[in-house]
Write a protein that holds these residues in place. Structure first.
Motif, short mmCIF file in Angstrom:
data_model
loop_
_atom_site.label_atom_id
_atom_site.label_comp_id
_atom_site.label_asym_id
_atom_site.label_seq_id
_atom_site.Cartn_x
_atom_site.Cartn_y
_atom_site.Cartn_z
N ARG A 192 4.64 -1.79 -5.06
CA ARG A 192 3.72 -0.86 -4.39
C ARG A 192 2.50 -0.68 -5.30
O ARG A 192 2.61 -0.14 -6.40
CB ARG A 192 4.42 0.45 -4.11
N PHE A 193 1.34 -1.14 -4.82
CA PHE A 193 0.12 -1.05 -5.61
C PHE A 193 -0.68 0.21 -5.29
O PHE A 193 -1.71 0.47 -5.92
CB PHE A 193 -0.75 -2.29 -5.35
N ALA A 194 -0.25 0.97 -4.31
CA ALA A 194 -0.87 2.25 -3.95
C ALA A 194 0.18 3.07 -3.22
O ALA A 194 1.25 2.57 -2.90
CB ALA A 194 -2.10 2.03 -3.07
N GLU A 195 -0.13 4.35 -3.01
CA GLU A 195 0.78 5.24 -2.28
C GLU A 195 -0.01 5.90 -1.14
O GLU A 195 -0.18 7.11 -1.08
CB GLU A 195 1.39 6.29 -3.21
N LEU A 196 -0.48 5.06 -0.24
CA LEU A 196 -1.30 5.57 0.85
C LEU A 196 -0.49 6.40 1.84
O LEU A 196 -1.06 7.27 2.51
CB LEU A 196 -1.98 4.42 1.59
N ALA A 216 -0.77 9.84 0.65
CA ALA A 216 -2.15 10.30 0.79
C ALA A 216 -2.47 10.63 2.24
O ALA A 216 -3.15 11.63 2.53
CB ALA A 216 -3.11 9.24 0.27
N LEU A 271 0.81 -1.22 0.00
CA LEU A 271 0.00 0.00 0.00
C LEU A 271 0.85 1.27 0.00
O LEU A 271 0.31 2.37 -0.01
CB LEU A 271 -0.93 0.02 1.22
N GLY A 272 2.16 1.13 0.01
CA GLY A 272 3.01 2.31 -0.04
C GLY A 272 3.05 3.08 1.27
O GLY A 272 3.20 4.31 1.27
#
Length: 303
Positions: free
Chosen positions: A254-258, A261, A241-242
């Motif tokens: 990394r499938f997201a950059e939470l 965020a 999730l980052g």
């Protein structure tokens, strides 16, 4: 002509909620392997993480001792205690309705004897609701621990290749199976874990060609992490999730950059607090004139 009476149309039934998905069992995992249906495993360390992972369709939740670092802030997995792991595991169990919950047995909780290993595993089942426990290593001592836990009626997931709890002996957190000696050890450990009665196996940080050499001999589901194609895959939730900071392992995607965020959201909140924009009227509760008068009178009456 007398009209023929007709039967009134049935009243439509209220829409019913969809039946809950069947709970994942070890038998189901074996079926998935036989049907070449990929198994999705992800780590979870708390109730909301478990709920979100289930909503996303994860088949297995691993309460990994990686929680020592990504949740508790320790510098290594070996720092986490049994009590801390049980607290994390119980929270995940409360959030998991469908996924199979696997809990890591932390360093120091199984090394002394088979009896100690069984006692620890029993605590995870009784106090945390674990469906299975995970044990690192495949040497004769570790195989003995697996046999003892399985004999006590508790399913075990093995873990070979890079085993973080004993990374010092392996030369650090680095890939295994890259030399002839190391490749032989990965294969023999994997087969020993299976022979000891494990229900599934995690292989970490091993070249895919080495894993491919042993896969045909493994009848239990194999979950890879940095080990190429297998029956399933697992990643640490905070990595994918980052959220994790700093250098990542080669196998992490990394499938997201939470992380970014979350920082952005908190920065926006802080800016509005400092400017007075938050809380706005819509974020406040209204009061009747009588309540306001009573509050003013009460405040004035106190000397």
């Amino acid at each position: 002509m007398t009209p023929v009476p007709t039967t009134p149309a049935p009243t439509p039934l209220l829409s019913q909620p969809a039946a809950p998905a069947a709970r994942i069992t070890l038998t189901r995992l074996t079926e998935m392997k036989a049907q070449a249906e990929p198994i999705v495993m992800v780590t979870a360390y708390d109730h909301p993480g478990a709920r979100l992972a289930e909503r996303a369709g994860a088949d297995m939740l691993l309460v990994g001792d990686s929680g020592a670092q990504v949740v508790l802030g320790y510098d290594a997995t070996v720092r986490v205690s049994v009590d801390e792991m049980i607290t994390l595991s119980a929270a995940v169990r409360r959030g998991a309705d469908r996924a199979l919950v696997v809990c890591d047995l932390p360093f120091g909780s199984t090394e002394a004897s088979d009896a100690q290993a069984v006692e620890t595993a029993v605590r995870f089942v009784r106090e945390a609701g674990a469906d299975a426990v995970k044990l690192e290593g495949g040497n004769p001592d570790r195989a003995s621990r697996i046999r003892a836990i399985v004999a006590a009626g508790i399913p075990v997931v093995g873990h070979v290749g890079l085993t973080p709890q004993t990374a010092t002996q392996l030369g650090g957190l680095r890939a295994q199976g890259r030399t002839a000696e190391s490749a032989r050890r990965v294969v023999t450990d994997a087969l020993a874990v299976q022979a000891a009665g494990a229900s599934a196996l995690v292989i970490e940080a091993v070249p895919s060609e080495v894993v491919a050499a042993v896969l045909p001999r493994l009848e239990i589901p194999v979950i890879g992490i940095g080990a190429g194609p297998a029956d399933g895959q697992v990643l640490v939730l905070h990595d994918l999730l980052g959220i994790t900071e700093g250098r990542q392992a080669r196998f992490v995607k990394r499938f997201a950059e939470l992380g970014d965020a979350v920082v952005g959201g908190i920065e926006a909140y802080a800016a509005e607090v400092r400017s007075g924009a938050f809380p706005a009227p819509e974020h406040q509760y209204p009061a009747s004139p009588e309540a306001v008068r009573a509050a003013l009178e009460a405040a004035a009456s106190v000397s």
